[in-house]
Design an enzyme around this catalytic site. Structure first.
Site, PDB file in Angstrom:
ATOM      1  N   PRO A   1      35.173  -8.277  25.830  1.00  0.00           N
ATOM      2  CG  PRO A   1      35.405  -5.979  25.553  1.00  0.00           C
ATOM      3  CD  PRO A   1      35.318  -7.035  26.594  1.00  0.00           C
ATOM      4  CG  ASN A   2      36.274  -7.352  20.139  1.00  0.00           C
ATOM      5  OD1 ASN A   2      35.336  -7.487  19.366  1.00  0.00           O
ATOM      6  ND2 ASN A   2      36.647  -6.178  20.608  1.00  0.00           N
TER       7      ASN A   2
ATOM      8  NE  ARG B   1      40.783  -9.012  19.029  1.00  0.00           N
ATOM      9  CZ  ARG B   1      40.869  -8.546  20.256  1.00  0.00           C
ATOM     10  NH1 ARG B   1      40.559  -9.309  21.287  1.00  0.00           N
ATOM     11  NH2 ARG B   1      41.273  -7.313  20.467  1.00  0.00           N
TER      12      ARG B   1
ATOM     13  CE1 TYR C   1      44.528 -10.699  22.409  1.00  0.00           C
ATOM     14  CE2 TYR C   1      44.290 -10.008  20.129  1.00  0.00           C
ATOM     15  CZ  TYR C   1      44.361  -9.702  21.470  1.00  0.00           C
ATOM     16  OH  TYR C   1      44.262  -8.390  21.883  1.00  0.00           O
TER      17      TYR C   1
ATOM     18  CG  ASN D   1      41.445 -11.572  28.872  1.00  0.00           C
ATOM     19  OD1 ASN D   1      41.396 -10.357  28.784  1.00  0.00           O
ATOM     20  ND2 ASN D   1      42.158 -12.325  28.044  1.00  0.00           N
TER      21      ASN D   1
ATOM     22  CB  ALA E   1      38.812  -3.239  25.130  1.00  0.00           C
TER      23      ALA E   1
ATOM     24  CD  GLU F   1      43.376  -7.497  34.914  1.00  0.00           C
ATOM     25  OE1 GLU F   1      42.549  -7.004  35.700  1.00  0.00           O
ATOM     26  OE2 GLU F   1      44.210  -6.822  34.278  1.00  0.00           O
TER      27      GLU F   1
ATOM     28  CG  HIS G   1      45.664  -8.980  30.314  1.00  0.00           C
ATOM     29  ND1 HIS G   1      44.477  -8.462  29.846  1.00  0.00           N
ATOM     30  CD2 HIS G   1      45.819  -8.533  31.578  1.00  0.00           C
ATOM     31  CE1 HIS G   1      43.945  -7.718  30.794  1.00  0.00           C
ATOM     32  NE2 HIS G   1      44.730  -7.742  31.850  1.00  0.00           N
TER      33      HIS G   1
ATOM     34  NE  ARG H   1      48.588  -5.890  21.901  1.00  0.00           N
ATOM     35  CZ  ARG H   1      47.334  -6.244  21.735  1.00  0.00           C
ATOM     36  NH1 ARG H   1      46.722  -7.007  22.625  1.00  0.00           N
ATOM     37  NH2 ARG H   1      46.666  -5.868  20.658  1.00  0.00           N
TER      38      ARG H   1
END
Length: 139
Positions: A9-10, A17, A22, A69, A72, A93, A95, A102
């Protein structure tokens, strides 16, 4: 090697964004760079904001290795984790940001244990590093 990159998502908003986190490059532009650098691989890409659609895509099983990735979903999707457990192929995975620097809720990944490796905090180059790791035959 057919490599599937899946973003959650996103991540369709990459480039616009929160560029301070990012970056300024879109995933589409970055994919062109990856496809050029790794021309001996077929790089497939899929992005969805919907958990079930990501699971359905992963279950198509038309790839040799996976870079994911989960966005969320990383922090709470046991459904994606269960799906990843059943994929008997190399899985990394990724990120873009360092999730461990964070917010506290972002510092836990329920999906990471179902992959062979995790790259976090390398920016968009995390995807490139993931492909390089696949070439080293992670398993």
């Amino acid at each position: 090697m057919k490599v599937l990159i899946v973003n959650g998502p996103n991540l369709n908003l990459l480039g616009t964004r929160e560029p301070e986190i990012y970056g300024h490059i879109s995933m589409e532009d970055y994919l062109e760079k990856l496809k050029s650098e790794f021309s001996s691989h077929e790089i497939l890409y899929y992005q969805s904001n919907i958990e079930g659609e990501i699971i359905n895509r992963l279950q198509e099983d038309d790839f040799d290795a996976l870079i994911i990735n989960p966005g969320a979903f990383t922090h709470y999707s046991y459904a994606i984790a269960d799906c990843l457990k059943n994929i008997q192929k190399q899985k990394v995975e990724v990120h873009i940001s360092n999730i461990y620097k964070r917010e506290e809720f972002r510092q836990k990944s329920v999906t990471a244990a179902c992959t062979d490796a995790v790259l976090s905090g390398f920016g968009m180059d995390g995807y490139r590093l993931a492909i390089l790791s696949l070439n080293l035959n992670l398993k």
